[in-house]
Design a protein around this motif. Sequence first.
Motif, PDB file in Angstrom:
ATOM      1  N   LEU A   1      -7.134  -0.787  -3.011  1.00 45.51           N
ATOM      2  CA  LEU A   1      -6.067   0.164  -3.358  1.00 45.51           C
ATOM      3  C   LEU A   1      -6.314   0.843  -4.698  1.00 45.51           C
ATOM      4  CD1 LEU A   1      -2.877  -1.917  -2.372  1.00 45.51           C
ATOM      5  CD2 LEU A   1      -4.008  -0.140  -1.019  1.00 45.51           C
TER       6      LEU A   1
ATOM      7  N   HIS B   1       0.810  -1.220   0.000  1.00 48.21           N
ATOM      8  CA  HIS B   1       0.000   0.000   0.000  1.00 48.21           C
ATOM      9  C   HIS B   1       0.842   1.268   0.000  1.00 48.21           C
ATOM     10  CE1 HIS B   1       1.018  -0.513   4.240  1.00 48.21           C
ATOM     11  NE2 HIS B   1       0.856   0.790   4.339  1.00 48.21           N
TER      12      HIS B   1
ATOM     13  N   LEU C   1      -7.554  -6.797  -2.251  1.00 46.91           N
ATOM     14  CA  LEU C   1      -6.487  -5.814  -2.032  1.00 46.91           C
ATOM     15  C   LEU C   1      -6.442  -4.825  -3.191  1.00 46.91           C
ATOM     16  CD1 LEU C   1      -3.821  -5.094  -0.347  1.00 46.91           C
ATOM     17  CD2 LEU C   1      -2.637  -6.468  -2.073  1.00 46.91           C
TER      18      LEU C   1
END
Length: 272
Positions: free
Chosen positions: A229, A190, A225
């Motif tokens: 993101l 991230h 994920l």
Amino acid sequence: RAKDNGRNRFVMFDDAMHETAMGVLDLEQALRDALVRDEFEPWFQPIVRLDDAGVVGYEALLRWRHPERGVLSPAAFLKVAEDSGLIGPIDWRMFRLALESGRALMGEERFLTLNVSPRLFSQNDFDQRLLELVDEIGFDPRALRLEVTEGTLLGDPENVVAMLERLRERGVEAALDDFGTGYSSLGHVHRYPLKMIKIDQSFVAPFASGIAPRSSAVIEAILALGHALGTEIVAEGVENDAQWNVLRLMGCPYGQGYHFARPAPLGHWLGQ
Ligand code: C2E
Ligand code: MG
Ligand code: MG
Ligand code: MG
């Protein structure tokens, strides 16, 4: 020097070179000669949308057109190229050729990806040098993506983030290659400005004969994920229908692999 005391004296090669294993020093010299003789060239493999197999981009993959041994993949020489530092001049030669050829493959919002050695990425002027090359060739930087590995990101996180941000200002995006094979994937990803994450082919292989629950859970976690993101997800190593179907049903948007197309020289993609 390590290479003088017999360590790593011999390296293993892929099929094309088996039984002809050269010593590291011979291979190093051969790589130098190959640069002078201009034997490196880019091949291209499409990256596709999984819903309709439409091409969204191409990955440029390095090949060595060896005068006696035929066309060699990086497995045959990348380690020696990295260890000797020759990967620097080889990658820069490769980038120039790939960008020149790649122009003909762009359009319709397609992108080109280049694999960047960690050694190049750790040089402070890498972005400047790359952008100069891109400008000189007249390649649209917004169509360019750089594939880096987790090792590259973790090497010097602050400088890497700054480098990626400078590149992004000019439109050059980053892709994380071989995701899942490095160490602290989930903990660090991230922090980096990534346009795309490429799921390593080892996570796709288990679907070769259909659904594989535990592997599905891993893919679903990576997709979540990516969603969180805002990062595009590409599955690498899609070799058959079963893998394609499972990934598509799970909602993985993009893929790449022999099932869609193998890497091939520019002429192949231009219909020559
Ligand atoms: P990578 O970036 O992860 O590239 C994917 C590799 O998987 C490529 O191998 C590709 O030919 C292969 N591949 C694609 N589809 C399939 C499939 O369906 N099944 C299987 N089994 N393999 C598939 P390749 O071209 O031999 O390249 C190997 C590695 O060498 C690349 O892995 C990348 O890490 C490195 N590399 C390639 N080109 C360059 C370059 O220009 N510069 C640098 N520094 N490294 C490069
Ligand atoms: Mg790659
Ligand atoms: Mg990869
Ligand atoms: Mg790989």
